[in-house]
Design a protein around this motif. Structure first.
Motif, mmCIF file in Angstrom:
data_model
loop_
_atom_site.group_PDB
_atom_site.id
_atom_site.type_symbol
_atom_site.label_atom_id
_atom_site.label_comp_id
_atom_site.label_asym_id
_atom_site.label_seq_id
_atom_site.Cartn_x
_atom_site.Cartn_y
_atom_site.Cartn_z
ATOM 1 N N THR A 42 42.773 10.887 13.974
ATOM 2 C CA THR A 42 43.785 11.240 14.968
ATOM 3 C C THR A 42 45.146 10.654 14.610
ATOM 4 O OG1 THR A 42 41.983 11.017 16.545
ATOM 5 C CG2 THR A 42 44.170 11.388 17.447
ATOM 6 N N HIS A 85 42.974 13.775 23.220
ATOM 7 C CA HIS A 85 44.031 13.719 22.209
ATOM 8 C C HIS A 85 45.405 13.657 22.865
ATOM 9 C CE1 HIS A 85 41.730 13.963 18.675
ATOM 10 N NE2 HIS A 85 41.448 15.249 18.693
ATOM 11 N N ASP A 110 41.255 20.173 14.697
ATOM 12 C CA ASP A 110 40.309 19.063 14.719
ATOM 13 C C ASP A 110 38.889 19.605 14.801
ATOM 14 O OD1 ASP A 110 39.477 16.464 14.682
ATOM 15 O OD2 ASP A 110 39.758 16.128 16.832
ATOM 16 N N GLU A 111 37.956 18.884 14.213
ATOM 17 C CA GLU A 111 36.547 19.278 14.228
ATOM 18 C C GLU A 111 36.439 20.741 13.863
ATOM 19 O OE1 GLU A 111 34.665 16.890 14.505
ATOM 20 O OE2 GLU A 111 35.791 15.391 15.624
HETATM 21 MG MG MG Z 1 38.355 12.758 16.191
#
Ligand code: MG
Ligand code: ADP
Length: 699
Positions: free
Chosen positions: A304, A334, A398-399
């Motif tokens: 992050t 986030h 992300d992911e």
């Molecule tokens: Mg993460």
């Protein structure tokens, strides 16, 4: 070959309309070529004839030669079976049929000599073979299948219509018998020569009818190499094209955003790995080529922060940046972390998810279009068509394995120029797979955890140790720690799983009556889910009973124990992801895998690996070997954009690497594959692209 691809399998001797239909629906097999490229899944050595006296119940497959001594039908109706005693003079072998045995009995010839082939087992001291393959030996001439016998996968439906492995084998014989001449070569002669590869026709014939293992291996190598070579050629050619055609924004400036953040706001010293990947990313963004980079980093490695710093570079160059996360919980988290870190820096950050209110949405859209909003964080609401940016320079996903290929492609269309793209994943993808799936992406790896983390201790308990577990949980709760308890939830057994989950919840409430227990599962409304998560994250609830909805990304540093119920039902990388929810604070953390007593070999291996290591890459490699890439988590959702017919990414990593080098060399010499000597290659690539529509969508 083009002929083979259009020749309808219905007309092959031994097929006909009914079988053709079955082959089409069950195996998607339509042409002669489809059949020829249907490869065996195993081979059994038939070069040897055993004496019955040598056979024990634990040999894999055996072949004996002799006569039937006696036959009798035992039992009645559905329970009945045919039992024949078979002898070669050295001993007696019992042959047993349960299905269709009336027919078998009528056709067995007590005077004839047979080659019997099958898998022996032992029952009451008598060795027997159930449903053996029987071949009559004709007039003295021995009719043994030479060498290795190929076995083909078939489905239940096919078996019911007698389209079993042996039937496929016969069809394969027929198709090769019908050839005039050879199957046309699909690799240039100079490549065959240079890399000492078997010719296509010989290789295909050999994989179906091998005589010995050496030849088989050479044939397999040729076919695997070719399969992987074309995938690499395709990926690399696309990458070259893209780099030529698409210009990337040049982020040359390092400005106030990044500098001030680094000076005043950064909450901790970057790890060396974080520094290195930021450098790699900055280099990409400065070249004028559009960045397409995959950032791999184990759970908790600090992706992050990297994402944030990279976004600040975009801002310094007067571009907007976006961060997309797969779930609402994660996007919100986030948003909160990043807003907090940027406090006082006069940077506008927005959050857009499915539950953003219409009025807020309108304001967000407006501010995005004017450029006032610099960073937008959200779920896939981010790629909805109504969202327009003023000048989106960078998008971070992300992911990433949670998103489909198509979803990612839509991001490209947000601007006249596509933005730089950074995809982040905590599912450590083994190198071999990354090279195939994301072969046109550059890869950065954070291979170091922030300092001060203690490795999570992992233990495997059988259910009968639940009291021990509860005692242990009690001591952790008394220390003020929090606990996750995770249950599997799989669609096929949804109701049963759900019952287990709610019973588990009630059980925990009973056993830990003086602690607050809360529950999260996928059937709850987003608001309810968030509220329950929030209760746990804030420390009000001490135990969270949940399904895998908590699998991705959630960060509750005070939670130090992860209990995984029915751990046998989870895959390795999912277990690893779940375990990564703990061990985020300074405390010693624990992961307990609960299973029943009866475990398959594979499950046992999975539990062993989990208790032995916390290294995500080691786990991913092991997972790939155990399950094969088709099942590897992350590849299913994003869909490996092609299926492999013969190569196995778990096992053929070295061939893949080799194929990649060869592909690079070919393209270096002839980037567009225009040279006469590469004619076969470009023709074959075209053919493959036509067959596999989504080839061009890789990355
Ligand atoms: Mg993460
Ligand atoms: P992931 O890579 O799984 O997304 P996160 O970015 O959520 O990991 O980081 C995990 C935790 O580690 C967070 O609490 C974050 O604040 C912390 N962290 C990140 N980088 C560092 C660092 N360099 N030093 C110490 N802690 C860090």
């Amino acid at each position: 070959m083009s002929e083979l691809a259009t020749q309808n399998i219905m007309y092959l001797p031994g097929v006909g309309p009914k079988r053709a239909e079955l082959l089409k629906t069950e195996l998607k097999m339509v042409s002669y070529e489809d059949l020829i490229y249907y490869f065996p899944y195993k081979y059994v050595d038939r070069s040897r004839v055993y004496a019955i006296s040598e056979i024990s119940g634990n040999l894999p497959y055996v072949q004996v030669k002799g006569k039937i001594a006696s036959m009798k039908t035992v039992g009645e109706g559905r329970q009945s079976r045919l039992s024949a005693m078979f002898t070669d003079g050295t001993g007696m072998l019992e042959l047993v049929w349960f299905k269709g045995h009336k027919y078998v009995r009528q056709n067995l010839d007590p005077k004839a000599e047979y080659i019997v082939f099958g898998k022996p087992s032992s029952f009451n001291g008598q060795i027997n073979v159930v449903h053996p393959e029987m071949d009559k030996v004709k007039e003295g001439q021995i009719q043994i299948v030479a060498g290795l016998q190929a076995f083909y996968n078939t489905t239940e439906k096919m078996k019911k219509s007698f389209l079993n492995s042996k039937a496929i084998y016969k069809l394969m014989q027929n198709v090769f018998k019908g050839f005039q001449g050879k199957i046309p070569e699909t690799l240039p002669a100079r490549i065959l020569e240079k890399y000492k590869l078997m010719q296509l026709h010989e290789a295909l014939h050999t994989v179906h009818f091998p005589e010995e293992t050496k030849g088989l291996e050479r044939a397999q190598f040729r076919l695997k190499f070719e399969e992987l070579l074309y995938i690499q050629l395709n990926i690399l050619k696309l990458r070259n094209q893209r780099n030529r055609n698409i210009k990337g924004y040049i982020f040359s400036r390092v400005g106030d955003c990044l500098n001030n953040f680094y000076k005043d706001k950064i909450p901790f010293e970057l790890t060396n790995a974080q520094k290195r990947v930021i450098k790699e990313i900055r280099r990409d963004m400065g070249t004028g080529i559009q960045m397409n980079r995959l950032l791999q980093g184990d759970v908790g490695s600090g992706k992050t922060l990297v994402a944030l710093m990279v976004m600040l570079i975009a801002l310094d160059n007067n571009y907007q940046a976006g961060l997309m996360a797969p779930t609402e919980i994660l996007a919100t988290q986030h948003y909160e972390t990043i807003s907090e870190m940027l406090e006082g820096m006069n940077i506008q950050v927005g959050l857009l998810t499915g539950s953003t209110k219409k009025s807020e949405r309108a304001i967000l859209h407006e501010k995005l279009q004017s450029g006032e909003l610099q960073i937008l964080i959200g779920t896939h609401a981010l790629i909805e068509d109504t969202v327009q940016f003023h000048n989106l320079g960078l998008i971070i996903i992300d992911e990433q394995h949670r998103f489909g290929v198509a979803q990612r492609a839509r991001l490209w269309k947000k601007n006249a120029h596509p933005p730089h793209v950074l995809v982040m994943t905590a599912t450590p993808i083994p190198r071999t797979l990354a090279m195939t799936m994301y072969g046109d992406l550059e890869v950065s790896v954070i291979d170091e955890l922030p300092p001060g983390r203690k490795p999570i201790e992992t233990a495997h308990y059988f259910h009968n140790r639940r009291n021990n577990l509860n005692r242990f949980l009690k001591t952790e709760l008394e220390k003020g720690r929090q606990i996750y308890v995770v249950y599997p939830l799989i669609e096929e057994s949804e109701n049963l799983d759900f019952k287990n989950l709610s019973e588990g919840y009630e059980y925990m409430q009973r056993v830990f009556a003086d602690h607050k227990v809360t529950m999260v599962h996928g059937k709850m409304r987003p608001a309810e889910k968030d509220a329950a998560m929030q209760e746990f994250a804030s420390g009000k609830a001490h135990i969270l009973v949940a399904t895998t909805v908590i699998e991705v990304g959630v960060n509750v540093p005070n939670a130090s124990v992860m209990v995984i119920e029915s751990a046998e039902r989870f895959g390795l990388s999912q277990l690893h992801q779940l375990r990564g929810r703990v061990g985020r604070g300074a405390e010693q953390s624990f992961c307990i895998l609960m299973t029943g007593h009866k475990l398959s070999d594979d499950t046992r291996k999975r539990m062993d690996i989990m208790t032995r290591t916390t290294d995500g890459f080691e786990i991913a490699e092991a997972d790939l070997k155990l399950r094969g890439p088709g099942d590897l988590e992350g590849t299913q959702q994003s869909g490996l954009p092609f299926s492999l017919k013969i190569a196995n990414l778990g096992k053929d990593g070295r061939i893949l690497q080799y194929a990649r080098q060869v592909a690079e060399a070919i393209l270096e010499d002839d980037p567009l594959l225009e040279k006469q000597e590469n004619y076969i290659i470009s023709k074959q690539l075209l053919k493959l692209a036509r067959e596999k529509m989504n080839w061009s969508m890789i990355s």
